[in-house]
Design an enzyme around this catalytic site. Sequence first.
Site, PDB file in Angstrom:
ATOM      1  N   GLU A 331      47.148  42.643  42.179  1.00 30.25           N
ATOM      2  CA  GLU A 331      48.078  41.565  42.493  1.00 30.25           C
ATOM      3  C   GLU A 331      48.493  41.534  43.960  1.00 30.25           C
ATOM      4  OE1 GLU A 331      49.987  45.176  40.854  1.00 30.25           O
ATOM      5  OE2 GLU A 331      48.580  43.750  40.028  1.00 30.25           O
ATOM      6  N   ASP A 373      28.799  31.732  79.524  1.00 30.47           N
ATOM      7  CA  ASP A 373      28.426  31.311  80.867  1.00 30.47           C
ATOM      8  C   ASP A 373      28.649  32.501  81.789  1.00 30.47           C
ATOM      9  OD1 ASP A 373      27.686  29.820  83.009  1.00 30.47           O
ATOM     10  OD2 ASP A 373      29.409  28.476  82.998  1.00 30.47           O
ATOM     11  N   ASP A 648      34.352  27.215  78.805  1.00 29.41           N
ATOM     12  CA  ASP A 648      35.594  26.580  79.232  1.00 29.41           C
ATOM     13  C   ASP A 648      35.391  25.174  79.770  1.00 29.41           C
ATOM     14  OD1 ASP A 648      34.274  27.117  81.555  1.00 29.41           O
ATOM     15  OD2 ASP A 648      35.916  28.198  82.533  1.00 29.41           O
ATOM     16  N   ASN A 716      39.799  53.901  35.990  1.00 30.72           N
ATOM     17  CA  ASN A 716      40.871  53.938  34.988  1.00 30.72           C
ATOM     18  C   ASN A 716      40.404  53.410  33.641  1.00 30.72           C
ATOM     19  OD1 ASN A 716      42.686  55.049  36.745  1.00 30.72           O
ATOM     20  ND2 ASN A 716      43.694  53.115  37.266  1.00 30.72           N
ATOM     21  N   ASP A 745      50.964  50.307  43.749  1.00 34.26           N
ATOM     22  CA  ASP A 745      50.904  49.065  44.527  1.00 34.26           C
ATOM     23  C   ASP A 745      51.799  49.132  45.756  1.00 34.26           C
ATOM     24  OD1 ASP A 745      49.035  47.802  42.975  1.00 34.26           O
ATOM     25  OD2 ASP A 745      50.490  46.734  41.731  1.00 34.26           O
TER      26      ASP A 745
END
Length: 906
Positions: A331, A373, A648, A716, A745
């Site tokens: 989450e 450049d 640029d 898990n 978490d």
Amino acid sequence: MTMLTPRTPAKLAPPGRSRRERKAAELESRTRLAGERLAGLSSAPGVRALQSVDASAAGLTHAEAALRLERHGANVVAHERAPRWYVQLAKAFRNPFIAVLVFLAAVMYWQDPADPGVVILSVMVGISGLLRFWQEYRSGRAADALKQLVTTTCAVRRRAGSGSAPTTFEVPMDQVVPGDVVRLAAGDLIPADLRLLTAKDLMISQAALSGESLPVAKADTRAPDVGQQATGDPVEADNLALMGTSVTSGTATGVVVATGADTYFGSMAGSLVGERPQTNFDTGVRKVSFLLIRFMLVMVPVVFMVNGLTKGDWDEAFLFGIAVAVGLTPEMLPMVVSANLARGAVAMARHKVVVKRLNAIQNLGAMDVLCTDKTGTLTEDRIVLARHLDVHGNEDTEVLEYGYLNAHFQTGLRNLMDQAVIDRVDEAEEVVVDARFAMVDEIPFDFARRRMSVVLARNTLVGDFGRHEHVMITKGAVEEVLDLCTHVADRGETVELTEQLRWHVTRTAEDHNRQGLRVLAVATRTLDTPRESYSVADEDGLTLVGFLAFLDPPKADAARALEALADKGIAVKVVTGDNELVAARVCADVGIDVGTVVLGPATDALDDTSLRELAAHTTVFAKVNPVQKARIVRALQAEGHTVGFLGDGINDAAALRDADVGISVDTAVDIAKESADIILLEKDLTVLERGVLQGRTTFGNTIKYIKMTASSNFGNVFSVLVASAFIPFQPMLAIMLLVQNLVYDIAQLATPWDRMDEEYLRRPRNWDAKGIGRFMVTIGPISSIFDIAMFLIMWHVFAADSAASQSLFQSGWFVEGLLSQTLIVHMIRTRKIPFLQSRASWPVMVMTVLAVLTGLWLPFSPLASSLGFVALPASYFPWLVGVLLAYCTLTQFVKTWYVRRFGTWL
């Protein structure tokens, strides 16, 4: 005169339609009305356009402009407007993981309103959503503040009062108002919808509105015109310049007839508002997100069925299944991604890198080819006039005089070389511009001709009468000017330009190019029939008078910066419009292996496949035009490279858009800054290198969280399945699983503030969804091995083998599971040995230590009984330390094998 009126809302679509249909109809109506209004102004004389906005060619007064700004609002359209805070807050909770948690919380509340799991899930949802909102809101505020460092302006004619003379001011584009008279030159963005009053050789790129890649010519206008034939499409009108377009060459003035949402572009802004196309990074996050959700949807029912069948308590099995679902839900992923990008943007700002689009940070880290450049990047961007030479290479003051006249009288886009000529003359006081000359006309510079001309009136006396003789002075690239010459000025005489003499003067220019000098040719023509207006067709029959040679010294640190980029896995390719000899010399001076220089025209003869092969092996491209630059970028992308383009100029805009990450500088022309994703506050490759490292750090920390979560969740599931199948009671209460997940978490919230190993930062990083899946199935099951070991220890050593002692079993697995999950943060964050060879940042260390202490404290805390914990015996902890040490050791061995086998870790 017709007075200005506030914006008129478009006629709304009739009710009874869907919201999307009503919005589409409203947009269509607004666009049609805007087009009709502009078409009417196009077909009427210019004076009518001035009257329609209650203005004059002299411009508004400052007081009038202030009143109109208050009446009409800022000259902006909706596509850059951030949503209000409450909208952002709602969006922060709109992601699949939070939806899963809310659904699970609702189910638990329906089962038992007093279930503490509902509170825990609510806390998880709140932490995830609120932190994500805060990160995105703060990053939006920071981005707005950073954008103020890069202000886009335009030249506007205004007056101090009604009787004052007009003066040209640079004002922010969002402060332009209807009635303003705007001056345009090459490189300018069109700030609003303009009815042109005067124009000279004006070419405008209208790709944003029409999709046409080539610029279109607007009508030359010197005096108030009578308008043109009515057209239904304002884009096609040759006396209108519309917001969203840009000037590629020429000059013009125009009166603003519409701003902001009232412009033709603004009328379509609703159709432009929306999410930007997803980057590779976005797509990868989304794929992993739904992979984990699908994994959860498959495994949770399996866990539920196994527990229900083996334990017989379906209510408890249902709650346990919900807890497992929560454990499998990453989450915090949206929040971690947002925090990483926001922190990356702020960190890059400290290094003089302004991020306009947050997702560009990942692309900057993934960049493996940089096209740039040479001017200002490899060189100091400090042009000085080194020599002024005749056709034989000798110093000649007359050449300097002609070059000065050309630079002094032009009104278009003045570049650094023009300024260098002016500075040189001002310092030496060798040339005096007096009443001998008066401006007649000019033919502005453009990137196709690569030259510009001014026409001056030379005042001479013939008998008793004055005669104004017109002379054209042309300055530009040697080849382009020489092609127009028929004669040469040689020691005070004008001689025909023979082939032998052409070879000689070309050799003179090339000799200076090889010395690293930029050479421009200067030519003149006395015009036999003076007139008021001249065009490109008059640039013919010129007499070459000599050359101006300029020096732009290489930067002292350019070689080191290039070496540093090479060490980071970034190949630098120089793509310049400059002469190939100058480009080769400068590149060689800064340590670039030049090889064969490829000229822009040579790429036109190649198909896409051939250009891909050529671009892969070429380091320096010279004399390339804007279309060729963009094509080279696309060819490199087709070879699988992530391409950055640093530019640029207006001739870089197309390549900046096409590149994976467009990079410009704060001194760039307007269209280049608008086209770029990232803007450097200093045109320096060293600054860019720091930005690249920050981009890779941002990406790496995101991948850390994803791999930690994916592998931990995968492991898990195996542990839960084994325990559910063979243990006669629940291996852990649902509330325990929820608490464990909450603590883990929170510990991971510090991930965006972690550091990355230097080895990781040395090469480009890109998304690899396949690698994440492989990592998950390889590393995840390791934790299951030691979970099972702890099951056996609790069962056989501590006799937690019945329902009566299940609380001891559950408490023991809870502590081991939480501590192993916390350790995985340190094991996965580096390919090295954690703590010894690579230490996490202090926020990560603090959060993981707090998580460990919380896990050890809970079984002994006042909350223990309400959560189902019992105090663990002292003899448990040596076993715990042994299991954790064995877990870390095996993980390190597997990590070493994994790196050798697949050549990567994160």
